[in-house]
Design a protein around this motif. Structure first.
Motif, PDB file in Angstrom:
ATOM      1  N   CYS A   1       0.817  -1.222   0.000  1.00 36.28           N
ATOM      2  CA  CYS A   1       0.000   0.000   0.000  1.00 36.28           C
ATOM      3  C   CYS A   1       0.851   1.273   0.000  1.00 36.28           C
ATOM      4  O   CYS A   1       0.304   2.384   0.004  1.00 36.28           O
ATOM      5  CB  CYS A   1      -0.949   0.008   1.200  1.00 36.28           C
ATOM      6  N   ASN A   2       2.182   1.076   0.045  1.00 38.43           N
ATOM      7  CA  ASN A   2       3.115   2.200   0.020  1.00 38.43           C
ATOM      8  C   ASN A   2       2.846   3.180   1.170  1.00 38.43           C
ATOM      9  O   ASN A   2       2.794   4.400   0.992  1.00 38.43           O
ATOM     10  CB  ASN A   2       3.037   2.941  -1.324  1.00 38.43           C
ATOM     11  N   ILE A   3       2.675   2.593   2.379  1.00 42.29           N
ATOM     12  CA  ILE A   3       2.424   3.390   3.581  1.00 42.29           C
ATOM     13  C   ILE A   3       3.480   3.005   4.619  1.00 42.29           C
ATOM     14  O   ILE A   3       3.643   1.815   4.921  1.00 42.29           O
ATOM     15  CB  ILE A   3       1.017   3.130   4.156  1.00 42.29           C
ATOM     16  N   PRO A   4       4.216   3.969   5.176  1.00 44.52           N
ATOM     17  CA  PRO A   4       5.234   3.644   6.191  1.00 44.52           C
ATOM     18  C   PRO A   4       4.617   2.879   7.366  1.00 44.52           C
ATOM     19  O   PRO A   4       3.472   3.141   7.755  1.00 44.52           O
ATOM     20  CB  PRO A   4       5.740   5.020   6.637  1.00 44.52           C
ATOM     21  N   VAL A   5       5.388   1.958   7.942  1.00 40.20           N
ATOM     22  CA  VAL A   5       4.881   1.122   9.020  1.00 40.20           C
ATOM     23  C   VAL A   5       4.402   1.950  10.210  1.00 40.20           C
ATOM     24  O   VAL A   5       3.359   1.654  10.796  1.00 40.20           O
ATOM     25  CB  VAL A   5       5.958   0.113   9.480  1.00 40.20           C
ATOM     26  N   TYR A   6       5.175   3.003  10.562  1.00 41.69           N
ATOM     27  CA  TYR A   6       4.787   3.821  11.724  1.00 41.69           C
ATOM     28  C   TYR A   6       3.427   4.476  11.508  1.00 41.69           C
ATOM     29  O   TYR A   6       2.616   4.603  12.432  1.00 41.69           O
ATOM     30  CB  TYR A   6       5.852   4.868  12.025  1.00 41.69           C
ATOM     31  N   LYS A   7       3.139   4.866  10.266  1.00 43.58           N
ATOM     32  CA  LYS A   7       1.868   5.502   9.943  1.00 43.58           C
ATOM     33  C   LYS A   7       0.765   4.457   9.813  1.00 43.58           C
ATOM     34  O   LYS A   7      -0.386   4.677  10.201  1.00 43.58           O
ATOM     35  CB  LYS A   7       2.004   6.300   8.642  1.00 43.58           C
ATOM     36  N   LEU A   8       1.141   3.278   9.257  1.00 43.07           N
ATOM     37  CA  LEU A   8       0.178   2.196   9.064  1.00 43.07           C
ATOM     38  C   LEU A   8      -0.399   1.731  10.400  1.00 43.07           C
ATOM     39  O   LEU A   8      -1.593   1.425  10.504  1.00 43.07           O
ATOM     40  CB  LEU A   8       0.845   1.018   8.347  1.00 43.07           C
ATOM     41  N   ALA A   9       0.446   1.661  11.424  1.00 45.02           N
ATOM     42  CA  ALA A   9      -0.010   1.204  12.744  1.00 45.02           C
ATOM     43  C   ALA A   9      -1.149   2.082  13.255  1.00 45.02           C
ATOM     44  O   ALA A   9      -2.151   1.582  13.794  1.00 45.02           O
ATOM     45  CB  ALA A   9       1.153   1.209  13.726  1.00 45.02           C
ATOM     46  N   THR A  10      -1.016   3.387  13.078  1.00 43.54           N
ATOM     47  CA  THR A  10      -2.061   4.320  13.514  1.00 43.54           C
ATOM     48  C   THR A  10      -3.340   4.132  12.702  1.00 43.54           C
ATOM     49  O   THR A  10      -4.448   4.127  13.242  1.00 43.54           O
ATOM     50  CB  THR A  10      -1.569   5.773  13.373  1.00 43.54           C
ATOM     51  N   LEU A  11      -3.184   3.955  11.387  1.00 40.89           N
ATOM     52  CA  LEU A  11      -4.342   3.776  10.509  1.00 40.89           C
ATOM     53  C   LEU A  11      -5.081   2.475  10.815  1.00 40.89           C
ATOM     54  O   LEU A  11      -6.311   2.429  10.836  1.00 40.89           O
ATOM     55  CB  LEU A  11      -3.886   3.793   9.040  1.00 40.89           C
ATOM     56  N   LEU A  12      -4.319   1.414  11.070  1.00 34.41           N
ATOM     57  CA  LEU A  12      -4.944   0.127  11.393  1.00 34.41           C
ATOM     58  C   LEU A  12      -5.699   0.205  12.714  1.00 34.41           C
ATOM     59  O   LEU A  12      -6.769  -0.388  12.866  1.00 34.41           O
ATOM     60  CB  LEU A  12      -3.886  -0.977  11.448  1.00 34.41           C
ATOM     61  N   PHE A  13      -5.126   0.919  13.668  1.00 41.77           N
ATOM     62  CA  PHE A  13      -5.806   1.093  14.954  1.00 41.77           C
ATOM     63  C   PHE A  13      -7.109   1.868  14.758  1.00 41.77           C
ATOM     64  O   PHE A  13      -8.141   1.535  15.348  1.00 41.77           O
ATOM     65  CB  PHE A  13      -4.893   1.833  15.938  1.00 41.77           C
ATOM     66  N   SER A  14      -7.073   2.888  13.909  1.00 39.22           N
ATOM     67  CA  SER A  14      -8.278   3.670  13.619  1.00 39.22           C
ATOM     68  C   SER A  14      -9.354   2.801  12.967  1.00 39.22           C
ATOM     69  O   SER A  14     -10.531   2.867  13.323  1.00 39.22           O
ATOM     70  CB  SER A  14      -7.926   4.848  12.709  1.00 39.22           C
ATOM     71  N   LEU A  15      -8.934   1.958  12.024  1.00 40.72           N
ATOM     72  CA  LEU A  15      -9.882   1.052  11.349  1.00 40.72           C
ATOM     73  C   LEU A  15     -10.460   0.042  12.329  1.00 40.72           C
ATOM     74  O   LEU A  15     -11.629  -0.339  12.244  1.00 40.72           O
ATOM     75  CB  LEU A  15      -9.175   0.337  10.190  1.00 40.72           C
ATOM     76  N   GLU A  16      -9.599  -0.407  13.270  1.00 36.49           N
ATOM     77  CA  GLU A  16     -10.081  -1.359  14.285  1.00 36.49           C
ATOM     78  C   GLU A  16     -11.132  -0.704  15.173  1.00 36.49           C
ATOM     79  O   GLU A  16     -12.159  -1.312  15.503  1.00 36.49           O
ATOM     80  CB  GLU A  16      -8.902  -1.848  15.128  1.00 36.49           C
ATOM     81  N   MET A  17     -10.900   0.551  15.558  1.00 34.06           N
ATOM     82  CA  MET A  17     -11.852   1.277  16.401  1.00 34.06           C
ATOM     83  C   MET A  17     -13.176   1.511  15.671  1.00 34.06           C
ATOM     84  O   MET A  17     -14.240   1.594  16.293  1.00 34.06           O
ATOM     85  CB  MET A  17     -11.257   2.611  16.844  1.00 34.06           C
ATOM     86  N   LYS A  18     -13.116   1.599  14.357  1.00 34.25           N
ATOM     87  CA  LYS A  18     -14.334   1.784  13.561  1.00 34.25           C
ATOM     88  C   LYS A  18     -15.042   0.459  13.285  1.00 34.25           C
ATOM     89  O   LYS A  18     -16.119   0.433  12.693  1.00 34.25           O
ATOM     90  CB  LYS A  18     -13.997   2.483  12.236  1.00 34.25           C
ATOM     91  N   GLY A  19     -14.403  -0.634  13.705  1.00 36.48           N
ATOM     92  CA  GLY A  19     -15.039  -1.943  13.578  1.00 36.48           C
ATOM     93  C   GLY A  19     -14.970  -2.554  12.210  1.00 36.48           C
ATOM     94  O   GLY A  19     -15.791  -3.417  11.862  1.00 36.48           O
ATOM     95  N   VAL A  20     -13.978  -2.164  11.390  1.00 38.68           N
ATOM     96  CA  VAL A  20     -13.913  -2.710  10.029  1.00 38.68           C
ATOM     97  C   VAL A  20     -12.725  -3.652   9.806  1.00 38.68           C
ATOM     98  O   VAL A  20     -12.692  -4.401   8.832  1.00 38.68           O
ATOM     99  CB  VAL A  20     -13.877  -1.581   8.975  1.00 38.68           C
ATOM    100  N   THR A  21     -11.720  -3.609  10.690  1.00 36.63           N
ATOM    101  CA  THR A  21     -10.618  -4.564  10.617  1.00 36.63           C
ATOM    102  C   THR A  21     -10.316  -5.070  12.022  1.00 36.63           C
ATOM    103  O   THR A  21     -10.787  -4.501  13.010  1.00 36.63           O
ATOM    104  CB  THR A  21      -9.327  -3.922  10.050  1.00 36.63           C
ATOM    105  N   ARG A  22      -9.518  -6.114  12.095  1.00 37.30           N
ATOM    106  CA  ARG A  22      -9.112  -6.621  13.403  1.00 37.30           C
ATOM    107  C   ARG A  22      -7.728  -7.247  13.302  1.00 37.30           C
ATOM    108  O   ARG A  22      -7.352  -7.799  12.258  1.00 37.30           O
ATOM    109  CB  ARG A  22     -10.102  -7.661  13.927  1.00 37.30           C
ATOM    110  N   PRO A  23      -6.939  -7.170  14.374  1.00 35.61           N
ATOM    111  CA  PRO A  23      -5.615  -7.792  14.393  1.00 35.61           C
ATOM    112  C   PRO A  23      -5.727  -9.275  14.711  1.00 35.61           C
ATOM    113  O   PRO A  23      -6.618  -9.706  15.440  1.00 35.61           O
ATOM    114  CB  PRO A  23      -4.903  -7.043  15.520  1.00 35.61           C
ATOM    115  N   LEU A  24      -4.812 -10.052  14.151  1.00 38.83           N
ATOM    116  CA  LEU A  24      -4.725 -11.480  14.420  1.00 38.83           C
ATOM    117  C   LEU A  24      -3.335 -11.788  14.952  1.00 38.83           C
ATOM    118  O   LEU A  24      -2.465 -10.915  14.999  1.00 38.83           O
ATOM    119  CB  LEU A  24      -5.002 -12.287  13.139  1.00 38.83           C
ATOM    120  N   GLN A  25      -3.139 -13.033  15.343  1.00 45.28           N
ATOM    121  CA  GLN A  25      -1.849 -13.461  15.868  1.00 45.28           C
ATOM    122  C   GLN A  25      -0.756 -13.289  14.817  1.00 45.28           C
ATOM    123  O   GLN A  25      -0.959 -13.518  13.630  1.00 45.28           O
ATOM    124  CB  GLN A  25      -1.958 -14.929  16.283  1.00 45.28           C
TER     125      GLN A  25
END
Length: 367
Positions: free
Chosen positions: A336-360
């Motif tokens: 996705c051409n997104i830096p990891v440090y920035k991606l972590a924040t975006l993934l957390f935001s998506l998780e809070m919105k209930g559209v993605t979730r982290p796995l092991q």
């Protein structure tokens, strides 16, 4: 299983130099356990990994004599023996190369429900661990899982008792024969476990709970289950061995985190830190990770709101995961051409919105 075949299987269990892997190889090559002892030595010597000393031991009469005595005990006490090629043998255990060729079963075990989890941990459990297990299993009741553990002190017996309290089937995997009981203080729970599940062991009825038997027992605990959960463990606790075995079988492993200063949490925290276990903070963590709930309706609802709620890089990530399914964080960042440090924040935001979730293992997926 017919008498002569069972005696042959028992003999293979006892022959010096033959473990479960070699026994399975011999049975596969010869077609049955009986045929192993009928086959010519020259033919057996050509099987890869079978040494001449092992073959010599096959014909030592003392092993068959011992097997015949064990067979008499099994028959006299109505002990159910479960062969690794039978339908009654635990399905997941069949896929473990070093699983026992024969299990002895006591109780009313019913493995038709394949939601099986193992719960293990320290023998010197804290109140924190006890409360977590009791609440966790109570909340799991609607999913009707089978709870497996080792019937030892601490975490093991707490998990068995919590399962019984919630009318869930529980299985104790023993490190000794069925005529023995370790620890002796747990003898009072045997009938309760048998009425709500039962016991498995690979050991003959008089075999003692030796140190090496506990290590062998651990592979059954890990192999029989869909996931293994470590509740509390010291830095070098025995349950960490079970976690390693479960990982080697490509099974899910979860650990309950604790204070960094707590000695009983050091093992669990280390598993999480080194990505050898997923973090388990509540029942829903397990339910989500193992997909015990149908999320198709949730996905449909999210897709309807997608273009309203998500913009820019959040939408790019969501579209990517929707197409790819599960994906590792580093791969998402690269594709996705997104830096990891920035991606972590975006993934957390998506998780809070209930559209993605982290796995092991730093994996992520759409809900």
């Amino acid at each position: 299983m017919l008498e002569e075949e069972l005696i042959a299987v028992l003999t293979l269990q006892k022959v010096k130099g033959i473990g479960d892997i070699i026994a399975k190889k011999l049975i596969s090559h010869c077609g049955s356990a009986q045929n192993v002892f009928k086959e010519k030595r020259g033919v057996l010597e050509k099987i890869n990994g079978i040494g001449t000393l092992t073959i010599k031991n096959l014909y030592d009469k003392k092993y068959k004599e011992s097997a015949e005595k064990e067979f008499k005990y099994i028959s006299r006490n109505n002990i159910q023996s479960v062969y690794f090629q039978s339908d009654e043998y635990p399905e997941r255990l069949k896929h473990c190369i070093d699983a026992p060729i024969l299990l002895f079963q006591d109780g009313k075990i019913n493995l038709k429900n394949q939601r099986i989890i193992s719960i293990v941990g320290t023998r010197k459990m804290s109140l924190y661990g006890r409360d977590f297990i009791n609440n966790f299993i109570e909340e799991l009741k609607p999913y009707n899982p089978i709870i497996v553990s080792g019937f030892a002190y601490g975490v093991d017996i707490t998990a068995h008792k919590a399962a019984i309290k919630n009318d869930l089937q529980t299985i104790g995997v023993l490190a000794h024969g069925l005529e023995k009981m370790y620890p002796k203080t747990h003898k009072k729970y045997v009938h309760q476990v048998n009425d709500n599940g039962g016991f498995f062991t690979e050991f003959w009825h008089k075999e003692e709970p030796l140190r090496e038997h506990f290590l062998k027992r651990n592979r059954i605990v890990a192999g029989i289950s869909e996931a293994t959960i470590i509740v509390e463990s010291a830095e070098k606790g025995g349950s960490l061995v079970t976690a390693d075995i479960a990982n080697s079988y490509s099974r899910d492993v979860f650990a309950v985190p604790g204070k960094v200063t707590d000695s009983l949490s050091k093992g669990c925290n280390a598993l999480i830190k080194t990505n050898k276990a997923g973090i388990l903070t509540c029942t829903q963590d397990l339910v989500d990770a193992l997909n015990w709930e149908d999320t198709s309706l949730t996905k449909i609802a999210v897709q309807k709101q997608l273009f309203i709620d998500l913009q820019g890089e959040e939408k790019i990530i969501y579209d990517y995961l929707l197409k790819k399914g599960k994906e590792h964080m580093d791969v998402i960042a690269l594709d996705c051409n997104i830096p990891v440090y920035k991606l972590a924040t975006l993934l957390f935001s998506l998780e809070m919105k209930g559209v993605t979730r982290p796995l092991q293992g730093k994996l992520f997926e759409c809900i």
